[in-house]
Scaffold this motif. Sequence first.
Motif, PDB file in Angstrom:
ATOM      1  N   GLY A 167       4.976   5.727  -1.514  1.00  0.00           N
ATOM      2  CA  GLY A 167       4.225   4.859  -2.415  1.00  0.00           C
ATOM      3  C   GLY A 167       4.865   4.789  -3.788  1.00  0.00           C
ATOM      4  O   GLY A 167       5.783   5.545  -4.111  1.00  0.00           O
ATOM      5  N   LEU A 168       4.352   3.869  -4.597  1.00  0.00           N
ATOM      6  CA  LEU A 168       4.850   3.696  -5.958  1.00  0.00           C
ATOM      7  C   LEU A 168       3.705   3.845  -6.952  1.00  0.00           C
ATOM      8  O   LEU A 168       2.595   3.354  -6.709  1.00  0.00           O
ATOM      9  CB  LEU A 168       5.468   2.310  -6.139  1.00  0.00           C
ATOM     10  CG  LEU A 168       6.778   2.013  -5.408  1.00  0.00           C
ATOM     11  CD1 LEU A 168       7.145   0.544  -5.609  1.00  0.00           C
ATOM     12  CD2 LEU A 168       7.891   2.920  -5.910  1.00  0.00           C
ATOM     13  N   ALA A 210       2.650  -8.853  -8.819  1.00  0.00           N
ATOM     14  CA  ALA A 210       1.631  -9.451  -7.952  1.00  0.00           C
ATOM     15  C   ALA A 210       0.669  -8.395  -7.428  1.00  0.00           C
ATOM     16  O   ALA A 210      -0.543  -8.619  -7.335  1.00  0.00           O
ATOM     17  CB  ALA A 210       2.303 -10.176  -6.780  1.00  0.00           C
ATOM     18  N   ARG A 211       1.202  -7.217  -7.111  1.00  0.00           N
ATOM     19  CA  ARG A 211       0.345  -6.122  -6.632  1.00  0.00           C
ATOM     20  C   ARG A 211      -0.528  -5.575  -7.764  1.00  0.00           C
ATOM     21  O   ARG A 211      -1.695  -5.231  -7.549  1.00  0.00           O
ATOM     22  CB  ARG A 211       1.204  -5.016  -6.034  1.00  0.00           C
ATOM     23  CG  ARG A 211       1.875  -5.395  -4.726  1.00  0.00           C
ATOM     24  CD  ARG A 211       2.732  -4.256  -4.195  1.00  0.00           C
ATOM     25  NE  ARG A 211       3.344  -4.592  -2.934  1.00  0.00           N
ATOM     26  CZ  ARG A 211       2.818  -4.367  -1.729  1.00  0.00           C
ATOM     27  NH1 ARG A 211       1.627  -3.773  -1.647  1.00  0.00           N
ATOM     28  NH2 ARG A 211       3.447  -4.717  -0.624  1.00  0.00           N
ATOM     29  N   THR A 249      -6.208  -5.482 -10.123  1.00  0.00           N
ATOM     30  CA  THR A 249      -7.192  -5.785 -11.152  1.00  0.00           C
ATOM     31  C   THR A 249      -8.326  -6.637 -10.602  1.00  0.00           C
ATOM     32  O   THR A 249      -9.506  -6.428 -10.920  1.00  0.00           O
ATOM     33  CB  THR A 249      -6.521  -6.499 -12.345  1.00  0.00           C
ATOM     34  OG1 THR A 249      -5.484  -5.660 -12.866  1.00  0.00           O
ATOM     35  CG2 THR A 249      -7.524  -6.801 -13.447  1.00  0.00           C
ATOM     36  N   VAL A 250      -7.994  -7.595  -9.754  1.00  0.00           N
ATOM     37  CA  VAL A 250      -9.018  -8.431  -9.122  1.00  0.00           C
ATOM     38  C   VAL A 250      -9.911  -7.580  -8.219  1.00  0.00           C
ATOM     39  O   VAL A 250     -11.143  -7.710  -8.230  1.00  0.00           O
ATOM     40  CB  VAL A 250      -8.367  -9.572  -8.319  1.00  0.00           C
ATOM     41  CG1 VAL A 250      -9.409 -10.329  -7.500  1.00  0.00           C
ATOM     42  CG2 VAL A 250      -7.641 -10.536  -9.256  1.00  0.00           C
ATOM     43  N   GLU A 251      -9.307  -6.702  -7.435  1.00  0.00           N
ATOM     44  CA  GLU A 251     -10.074  -5.848  -6.533  1.00  0.00           C
ATOM     45  C   GLU A 251     -11.017  -4.920  -7.294  1.00  0.00           C
ATOM     46  O   GLU A 251     -12.150  -4.684  -6.870  1.00  0.00           O
ATOM     47  CB  GLU A 251      -9.127  -5.010  -5.675  1.00  0.00           C
ATOM     48  CG  GLU A 251      -8.557  -5.744  -4.482  1.00  0.00           C
ATOM     49  CD  GLU A 251      -9.571  -5.837  -3.355  1.00  0.00           C
ATOM     50  OE1 GLU A 251      -9.608  -4.929  -2.497  1.00  0.00           O
ATOM     51  OE2 GLU A 251     -10.327  -6.835  -3.343  1.00  0.00           O
ATOM     52  N   LEU A 252     -10.563  -4.383  -8.415  1.00  0.00           N
ATOM     53  CA  LEU A 252     -11.429  -3.529  -9.230  1.00  0.00           C
ATOM     54  C   LEU A 252     -12.674  -4.301  -9.673  1.00  0.00           C
ATOM     55  O   LEU A 252     -13.790  -3.769  -9.662  1.00  0.00           O
ATOM     56  CB  LEU A 252     -10.675  -3.011 -10.452  1.00  0.00           C
ATOM     57  CG  LEU A 252      -9.673  -1.880 -10.216  1.00  0.00           C
ATOM     58  CD1 LEU A 252      -8.855  -1.615 -11.492  1.00  0.00           C
ATOM     59  CD2 LEU A 252     -10.366  -0.593  -9.769  1.00  0.00           C
ATOM     60  N   GLN A 253     -12.483  -5.553 -10.047  1.00  0.00           N
ATOM     61  CA  GLN A 253     -13.624  -6.360 -10.476  1.00  0.00           C
ATOM     62  C   GLN A 253     -14.564  -6.661  -9.308  1.00  0.00           C
ATOM     63  O   GLN A 253     -15.793  -6.645  -9.462  1.00  0.00           O
ATOM     64  CB  GLN A 253     -13.129  -7.662 -11.108  1.00  0.00           C
ATOM     65  CG  GLN A 253     -12.387  -7.439 -12.413  1.00  0.00           C
ATOM     66  CD  GLN A 253     -11.739  -8.697 -12.934  1.00  0.00           C
ATOM     67  OE1 GLN A 253     -12.391  -9.496 -13.630  1.00  0.00           O
ATOM     68  NE2 GLN A 253     -10.484  -8.906 -12.596  1.00  0.00           N
TER      69      GLN A 253
END
Length: 210
Positions: free
Chosen positions: A50-51, A59-60, A65-69
């Motif tokens: 992983g990174l 993009a990741r 950030t979208v998923e957190l919201q």
Amino acid sequence: MSRRIDYYFSLVSPWAYIGHRHFIDIAHRRDAKIAYKPVLLNNVFSETGGLPLARRHPARQAYRTVELQRWREKRKLEFHLWPKYWPYDADLANCLVLALVAAGTDPAAFVQKAFEGIWEREENLADENVLAELLRVAGFNPTNLFADANSPAIRAAYEGNRLEAIKIGVFGAPSYVLDGEIFWGQDRLDLLADALESGRRPFTAQSTAG
């Protein structure tokens, strides 16, 4: 007979924070025992391909950030996407969890207060004074806990969690391990609940259909 869930997480993880209350509720409702296994997250990432966030493709990072919201809304939480003191060195906070376990106490309340501290109130969890207050609020006496958290025994246990996580195939946090089956991410908690409810045999990479 009570079943055991090995809980691999770090107090630096937003996803562990988002899922913590739901996970505790699932475990309690199904009379499952939780084995707290805080880990040094970046090392688990690096050793399993992983990174860290800063090195991921833009993009990741944007999708995260979208998923957190989305999950903030789903779990009905109020937290900062980028808290003032995040990221931070979570080793001491993680080791305090192990010190509480070694003292024979349930660290769930401290873990919850610590998550709220960093994500909701933007507190600095690398600060011993902040951690001491969180311990007190969670109902613990911080006296001796910091010495315990920094002891060779606790630090060895902390390193042992990392080695154990990598050995069994854990590659991110939070991961919930039931009978050797890994459920990675708080978005897999309903699947964990289903497995507890059904009592089915664990799925493995060698499992076959039919």
